[in-house]
Design a protein around this motif. Sequence first.
Motif, PDB file in Angstrom:
ATOM      1  N   SER A   1       0.607  -1.161  -0.327  1.00 11.48           N
ATOM      2  CA  SER A   1       0.235  -0.425  -0.160  1.00 11.48           C
ATOM      3  C   SER A   1       0.373   1.209  -0.099  1.00 11.48           C
ATOM      4  O   SER A   1       0.364   2.674  -0.017  1.00 11.48           O
ATOM      5  N   ALA A   2       2.052   1.247   0.612  1.00  5.64           N
ATOM      6  CA  ALA A   2       3.601   2.037   0.454  1.00  5.64           C
ATOM      7  C   ALA A   2       3.056   1.956  -1.264  1.00  5.64           C
ATOM      8  O   ALA A   2       3.763   3.773  -1.954  1.00  5.64           O
ATOM      9  N   VAL A   3       3.377   1.843  -1.507  1.00  2.56           N
ATOM     10  CA  VAL A   3       3.648   2.151  -3.715  1.00  2.56           C
ATOM     11  C   VAL A   3       2.416   2.570  -4.505  1.00  2.56           C
ATOM     12  O   VAL A   3       1.399   2.659  -3.696  1.00  2.56           O
ATOM     13  N   THR A   4       2.432   4.112  -4.998  1.00  3.21           N
ATOM     14  CA  THR A   4       2.140   4.697  -5.834  1.00  3.21           C
ATOM     15  C   THR A   4       1.743   4.929  -7.223  1.00  3.21           C
ATOM     16  O   THR A   4       2.435   4.353  -8.435  1.00  3.21           O
ATOM     17  N   ILE A   5       0.563   4.577  -7.497  1.00  5.56           N
ATOM     18  CA  ILE A   5       0.404   3.835  -8.840  1.00  5.56           C
ATOM     19  C   ILE A   5      -0.226   5.204  -9.514  1.00  5.56           C
ATOM     20  O   ILE A   5      -0.618   5.974  -9.656  1.00  5.56           O
ATOM     21  N   ASP A   6       1.038   5.332 -10.548  1.00  4.51           N
ATOM     22  CA  ASP A   6       0.559   6.891 -11.230  1.00  4.51           C
ATOM     23  C   ASP A   6      -1.282   5.949 -12.480  1.00  4.51           C
ATOM     24  O   ASP A   6      -0.565   5.091 -13.417  1.00  4.51           O
ATOM     25  N   THR A   7      -1.800   6.540 -12.368  1.00  3.74           N
ATOM     26  CA  THR A   7      -3.270   6.084 -12.921  1.00  3.74           C
ATOM     27  C   THR A   7      -3.425   6.467 -14.790  1.00  3.74           C
ATOM     28  O   THR A   7      -4.217   6.683 -14.808  1.00  3.74           O
ATOM     29  N   HIS A   8      -2.434   7.800 -14.104  1.00  4.86           N
ATOM     30  CA  HIS A   8      -2.536   8.022 -15.727  1.00  4.86           C
ATOM     31  C   HIS A   8      -1.988   7.021 -17.054  1.00  4.86           C
ATOM     32  O   HIS A   8      -2.266   6.907 -17.996  1.00  4.86           O
ATOM     33  N   LYS A   9      -1.132   6.448 -16.534  1.00  5.03           N
ATOM     34  CA  LYS A   9       0.034   5.971 -17.553  1.00  5.03           C
ATOM     35  C   LYS A   9      -0.683   4.020 -17.095  1.00  5.03           C
ATOM     36  O   LYS A   9      -0.800   3.156 -17.839  1.00  5.03           O
ATOM     37  N   VAL A  10      -1.543   3.530 -15.581  1.00  5.78           N
ATOM     38  CA  VAL A  10      -1.708   2.169 -15.427  1.00  5.78           C
ATOM     39  C   VAL A  10      -3.383   2.657 -15.810  1.00  5.78           C
ATOM     40  O   VAL A  10      -3.847   3.025 -14.815  1.00  5.78           O
ATOM     41  N   LEU A  11      -3.795   1.129 -16.409  1.00  8.09           N
ATOM     42  CA  LEU A  11      -5.239   1.502 -16.563  1.00  8.09           C
ATOM     43  C   LEU A  11      -5.787   0.498 -16.004  1.00  8.09           C
ATOM     44  O   LEU A  11      -5.458  -0.792 -16.207  1.00  8.09           O
ATOM     45  N   LEU A  12      -6.976   0.610 -15.321  1.00  5.10           N
ATOM     46  CA  LEU A  12      -7.499  -0.605 -14.532  1.00  5.10           C
ATOM     47  C   LEU A  12      -8.536  -0.697 -15.126  1.00  5.10           C
ATOM     48  O   LEU A  12      -9.805  -0.548 -16.032  1.00  5.10           O
ATOM     49  N   PHE A  13      -9.009  -2.191 -15.386  1.00  9.59           N
ATOM     50  CA  PHE A  13      -9.796  -3.015 -15.620  1.00  9.59           C
ATOM     51  C   PHE A  13     -10.382  -3.948 -14.711  1.00  9.59           C
ATOM     52  O   PHE A  13      -9.763  -4.596 -13.749  1.00  9.59           O
ATOM     53  N   SER A  14     -12.062  -4.310 -14.863  1.00  6.73           N
ATOM     54  CA  SER A  14     -12.141  -4.999 -14.217  1.00  6.73           C
ATOM     55  C   SER A  14     -12.884  -6.236 -15.528  1.00  6.73           C
ATOM     56  O   SER A  14     -12.999  -7.155 -14.984  1.00  6.73           O
ATOM     57  N   ASP A  15     -12.909  -6.397 -16.649  1.00  6.60           N
ATOM     58  CA  ASP A  15     -13.454  -6.679 -17.637  1.00  6.60           C
ATOM     59  C   ASP A  15     -12.078  -7.347 -17.857  1.00  6.60           C
ATOM     60  O   ASP A  15     -11.187  -6.746 -18.811  1.00  6.60           O
ATOM     61  N   LEU A  16     -12.046  -8.485 -17.521  1.00  5.36           N
ATOM     62  CA  LEU A  16     -10.556  -9.266 -18.741  1.00  5.36           C
ATOM     63  C   LEU A  16     -10.540  -9.531 -20.282  1.00  5.36           C
ATOM     64  O   LEU A  16      -9.070  -8.768 -20.062  1.00  5.36           O
ATOM     65  N   LYS A  17     -11.007  -9.847 -20.607  1.00  2.00           N
ATOM     66  CA  LYS A  17     -11.447  -9.889 -22.117  1.00  2.00           C
ATOM     67  C   LYS A  17     -10.742  -8.363 -22.433  1.00  2.00           C
ATOM     68  O   LYS A  17     -10.155  -8.009 -23.401  1.00  2.00           O
ATOM     69  N   GLN A  18     -11.364  -7.043 -21.609  1.00  7.38           N
ATOM     70  CA  GLN A  18     -11.660  -5.804 -22.148  1.00  7.38           C
ATOM     71  C   GLN A  18      -9.780  -5.289 -21.690  1.00  7.38           C
ATOM     72  O   GLN A  18      -9.096  -4.975 -23.134  1.00  7.38           O
ATOM     73  N   ALA A  19      -9.424  -6.132 -20.461  1.00  9.06           N
ATOM     74  CA  ALA A  19      -8.256  -5.886 -20.314  1.00  9.06           C
ATOM     75  C   ALA A  19      -6.813  -6.366 -21.428  1.00  9.06           C
ATOM     76  O   ALA A  19      -5.899  -5.770 -21.761  1.00  9.06           O
ATOM     77  N   VAL A  20      -6.903  -7.279 -21.720  1.00  9.05           N
ATOM     78  CA  VAL A  20      -6.004  -8.135 -22.081  1.00  9.05           C
ATOM     79  C   VAL A  20      -6.303  -7.822 -23.812  1.00  9.05           C
ATOM     80  O   VAL A  20      -5.650  -7.733 -25.262  1.00  9.05           O
ATOM     81  N   SER A  21      -7.119  -7.465 -24.272  1.00  7.80           N
ATOM     82  CA  SER A  21      -7.405  -7.171 -26.464  1.00  7.80           C
ATOM     83  C   SER A  21      -6.910  -6.219 -27.123  1.00  7.80           C
ATOM     84  O   SER A  21      -6.598  -6.947 -28.202  1.00  7.80           O
ATOM     85  N   GLN A  22      -6.481  -4.969 -25.970  1.00  2.94           N
ATOM     86  CA  GLN A  22      -5.466  -4.207 -26.681  1.00  2.94           C
ATOM     87  C   GLN A  22      -3.856  -4.289 -26.347  1.00  2.94           C
ATOM     88  O   GLN A  22      -3.137  -3.613 -27.046  1.00  2.94           O
ATOM     89  N   ALA A  23      -3.262  -5.527 -25.431  1.00  5.16           N
ATOM     90  CA  ALA A  23      -2.206  -5.344 -25.073  1.00  5.16           C
ATOM     91  C   ALA A  23      -1.161  -6.932 -26.281  1.00  5.16           C
ATOM     92  O   ALA A  23      -1.997  -7.742 -26.538  1.00  5.16           O
ATOM     93  N   ALA A  24      -0.059  -5.984 -26.316  1.00  3.35           N
ATOM     94  CA  ALA A  24       0.268  -6.978 -27.107  1.00  3.35           C
ATOM     95  C   ALA A  24       1.343  -8.212 -26.398  1.00  3.35           C
ATOM     96  O   ALA A  24       1.801  -9.269 -26.370  1.00  3.35           O
ATOM     97  N   ALA A  25       1.402  -8.079 -24.895  1.00  3.51           N
ATOM     98  CA  ALA A  25       1.150  -8.634 -24.069  1.00  3.51           C
ATOM     99  C   ALA A  25       1.284  -9.062 -22.988  1.00  3.51           C
ATOM    100  O   ALA A  25       0.290  -8.002 -22.267  1.00  3.51           O
ATOM    101  N   VAL A  26       0.610 -10.130 -22.446  1.00  3.41           N
ATOM    102  CA  VAL A  26      -0.022 -10.347 -20.901  1.00  3.41           C
ATOM    103  C   VAL A  26       0.416 -11.404 -19.449  1.00  3.41           C
ATOM    104  O   VAL A  26       1.218 -12.127 -20.348  1.00  3.41           O
ATOM    105  N   ILE A  27       1.101 -10.780 -18.605  1.00  5.38           N
ATOM    106  CA  ILE A  27       1.829 -11.006 -17.671  1.00  5.38           C
ATOM    107  C   ILE A  27       1.134 -11.250 -16.448  1.00  5.38           C
ATOM    108  O   ILE A  27       0.048 -10.986 -16.150  1.00  5.38           O
ATOM    109  N   VAL A  28       0.844 -13.144 -16.139  1.00  7.40           N
ATOM    110  CA  VAL A  28      -0.298 -13.753 -15.302  1.00  7.40           C
ATOM    111  C   VAL A  28       0.784 -14.178 -14.023  1.00  7.40           C
ATOM    112  O   VAL A  28       1.631 -13.920 -13.857  1.00  7.40           O
ATOM    113  N   ALA A  29      -0.009 -12.682 -13.338  1.00 12.18           N
ATOM    114  CA  ALA A  29       0.498 -12.478 -11.594  1.00 12.18           C
ATOM    115  C   ALA A  29      -0.824 -13.163 -10.837  1.00 12.18           C
ATOM    116  O   ALA A  29      -0.558 -12.227 -10.015  1.00 12.18           O
ATOM    117  N   VAL A  30      -1.374 -14.489 -10.982  1.00 15.61           N
ATOM    118  CA  VAL A  30      -2.543 -14.852 -10.140  1.00 15.61           C
ATOM    119  C   VAL A  30      -1.109 -16.132  -8.899  1.00 15.61           C
ATOM    120  O   VAL A  30      -0.742 -16.672  -9.717  1.00 15.61           O
TER     121      VAL A  30
END
Length: 335
Positions: A56-85
């Motif tokens: 929680s001490a990490v500051t997230i730059d929300t201008h550069k980091v786009l947040l998604f609750s829909d996984l298909k939308q999150a990956v649709s325009q991405a060139a790469a996908v990192i799985v980190a679960v």
Amino acid sequence: MTHLHNAPIAVVGGGSWATALVKILSEQAGAVHWWLRDTEALTHIQQQGRNPSYLSAVTIDTHKVLLFSDLKQAVSQAAAVIVAVPAAFVEAALAPLVAEDLAGKVLISAVKGVVPARHQLVTSYLQSALGVPFAQQAVIAGPCHAEEVALEKQSYLTIAAATPAIAEAVAQRLSCAYIKATPHHDWEGIEYAAVMKNIIALACGIAHGHGYGDNFQAVLVSNAMQEIAAFLQAISPTETRNLSTSAYLGDLLVTAYSQFSRNRTFGNMIGRGYTVQSAQVELGMIAEGYYAVQSIQHLRQPLDVMMPITEMVYGVLYERRPVKEAMQHLAQQLY
């Protein structure tokens, strides 16, 4: 696609390691698409710029980091996908996706675990379940704890891939002022070693919690390297590996000794007399080694390879073998 310098990259997961990777990626050009299952955490990050539950001490730059609750939308325009679960949740997290959603994309596993129900490495699961060829995959290995990334302490990553251009491109994208990322070819060996080091960390924690000292742990870790080497040789006998490098030995050492190692912490609780259930509740996070030891025990059966440390951890966690008895038996097998 191997040129990822300015391309959007999606990160799947909302935990400590996912948060750390988002932080690293946001240090460079290119958008980051971050998918989180927890919509409350997502809203908090959008409003406050911090993950409320992890790092929680990490500051997230929300201008550069786009947040998604829909996984298909999150990956649709991405060139790469990192799985980190956590490995136990990989199938559920990726369930909304089909092979077409990932076609042509680079898939990167940052999981360091085995998909439990299938006893598969994550790369194998991505290939068999979602049709992603091994040639389009990469693996992120340490030695690197998320907590030190949050503090911007100098850290090192190994990026392993079957395709050298992908390893190089991902390594470049994950390099910044406090991260040195190095490409490597041995994706299978490094992925298995990253799984096994969590089992060894459990063993180190069990030993420490039960009162064994530094002298014993030094011998335990030395024997662990031999155990990892024997398993990797049995799994892929044609590959020549230098296990003294940081991708193997370094990742093992930081997980076996660090205060940030959740596997060591989990093992320490077991060594002190906690039940598996009570240790899981108190830890509050997934200890990958708990699931990994069951899968590695399953995979080693037909290989005819001696793995006394793995057997000890499996016996204690799954067969309810008394810690004192299991540790005494292990101590007699080490040298």
